[in-house]
Design a protein around this motif. Structure first.
Motif, short mmCIF file in Angstrom:
data_model
loop_
_atom_site.label_atom_id
_atom_site.label_comp_id
_atom_site.label_asym_id
_atom_site.label_seq_id
_atom_site.Cartn_x
_atom_site.Cartn_y
_atom_site.Cartn_z
N LYS A 180 0.83 -1.21 0.00
CA LYS A 180 0.00 0.00 0.00
C LYS A 180 0.87 1.26 0.00
O LYS A 180 0.53 2.26 -0.64
N SER A 181 2.01 1.20 0.71
CA SER A 181 2.91 2.35 0.73
C SER A 181 3.48 2.65 -0.65
O SER A 181 3.93 3.77 -0.92
N GLU A 182 3.46 1.63 -1.53
CA GLU A 182 3.94 1.80 -2.90
C GLU A 182 2.78 2.01 -3.87
O GLU A 182 2.94 1.90 -5.10
N ASN A 183 1.59 2.28 -3.32
CA ASN A 183 0.38 2.56 -4.11
C ASN A 183 -0.15 1.34 -4.87
O ASN A 183 -0.76 1.48 -5.94
N TYR A 184 0.07 0.15 -4.30
CA TYR A 184 -0.54 -1.06 -4.84
C TYR A 184 -1.54 -1.62 -3.83
O TYR A 184 -1.42 -1.39 -2.62
N ASP A 185 -2.51 -2.35 -4.35
CA ASP A 185 -3.55 -2.92 -3.51
C ASP A 185 -3.35 -4.41 -3.32
O ASP A 185 -2.68 -5.08 -4.12
N THR A 186 -3.96 -4.93 -2.27
CA THR A 186 -3.84 -6.36 -1.96
C THR A 186 -5.15 -6.90 -1.42
O THR A 186 -6.04 -6.14 -1.03
N CYS A 187 -5.25 -8.23 -1.39
CA CYS A 187 -6.39 -8.89 -0.75
C CYS A 187 -5.93 -10.22 -0.19
O CYS A 187 -5.54 -11.12 -0.94
N PRO A 188 -5.93 -10.37 1.14
CA PRO A 188 -5.58 -11.67 1.73
C PRO A 188 -6.73 -12.65 1.58
O PRO A 188 -7.88 -12.30 1.85
N MET A 189 -6.41 -13.86 1.15
CA MET A 189 -7.46 -14.85 0.89
C MET A 189 -7.21 -16.13 1.69
O MET A 189 -6.10 -16.63 1.73
N GLU A 190 -8.27 -16.62 2.31
CA GLU A 190 -8.24 -17.92 2.98
C GLU A 190 -9.06 -18.95 2.21
O GLU A 190 -9.04 -20.13 2.55
N GLY A 191 -9.76 -18.49 1.19
CA GLY A 191 -10.59 -19.41 0.41
C GLY A 191 -9.80 -20.07 -0.70
O GLY A 191 -9.72 -19.56 -1.82
N PHE A 192 -9.17 -21.21 -0.38
CA PHE A 192 -8.38 -21.93 -1.38
C PHE A 192 -8.28 -23.39 -0.99
O PHE A 192 -8.52 -23.77 0.16
N ASP A 193 -7.91 -24.21 -1.97
CA ASP A 193 -7.68 -25.64 -1.72
C ASP A 193 -6.18 -25.81 -1.45
O ASP A 193 -5.36 -25.75 -2.36
#
Length: 239
Positions: A180-193
């Motif tokens: 985020k400090s570099e102006n990029y977005d993220t999304c942490p995901m727990e929905g996976f196999d």
């Protein structure tokens, strides 16, 4: 951005601009920052996989059940715990510590520090087929409990797993704030196999996937609503 601005700007973004420019080096830089995260006993029982190839990304997206955050992300990062590397990490810490003591008289404090990795880490992390190590930890903890002496209640493999995932999650948070400090977005995901992801990354059975994080330039529709939090007085207590 200052720290407050970074915290307030970071959101879990679930849709990314697939046509936007993306600097993969920022992901690498943020992962290098993640290595500096606090972790239990400096054991660093983690691994971070930057998924930049399209072939691997498609496979990980499928393992994430094609959710939009994974599907539209420019890159994905997989955060993994590695309990199986505890002996290697303990030996590495011990070797570094011994270098610090070269040419100086070893004090009782120094001996305790060395024994931390020689004796305490094996006590914490050893598991065996018959469960003898677990029984030993149980007896030690039970004895301290009976005499009223505080002790870490790290007994079973499940306890070890909790400790490792705590550490890995700290690194993941560092990564997201860095992005985020570099102006990029993220999304942490727990929905996976997890089984599929471990096969894709050729991970051993003892490794565990803590989370998968999508990275990219977020679209406005990728934020599903205003951020809401329960009142501070329900979660923050001064005692």
């Amino acid at each position: 951005m200052n720290f407050d601005q970074i915290l307030k700007a970071r959101r879990s973004v679930r849709v990314y601009d697939e046509n936007a420019g993306f600097d993969s080096q920022i992901v690498t830089k943020s992962l290098e920052r993640s290595v500096l995260s606090a972790n239990s006993s400096n054991m660093q029982l983690w691994e971070f996989y930057q998924i930049s190839s399209e072939e691997k990304k498609k496979k990980i997206v499928r393992a994430c059940m094609h959710q939009s955050a994974a599907r539209t992300a420019s890159e994905l990062v997989v955060f993994v715990t590695r309990h199986d590397k505890w002996k290697k990490r303990a030996a590495w810490n011990l070797a570094n510590m011994e270098k610090q003591f070269v040419g100086k008289e070893i004090t009782s404090k120094d001996k305790r520090a060395l024994n931390y990795y020689k004796k305490l880490m094996p006590l914490f992390y050893t598991n065996d087929f018959l469960g003898i190590a677990t029984l030993i930890r149980f007896l030690i903890v039970s004895y301290h409990t009976i005499i009223g002496k505080p002790i870490i209640h790290l007994i079973t493999h499940a306890d070890q797993r909790v400790s490792l995932h705590k550490t890995c999650a700290l690194a993941a948070q560092t990564f997201m704030l860095s992005m985020k400090s570099e102006n990029y977005d993220t999304c942490p995901m727990e929905g996976f196999d997890e089984r599929i992801i471990k096969r894709i990354l050729n991970l051993p059975a003892s490794a565990e996937v803590c989370m998968v994080i999508a990275c990219g330039i977020g679209k406005s529709e990728g934020i599903y609503g205003p951020r809401t939090r329960v009142p501070n007085d329900e979660v923050i207590f001064k005692v």
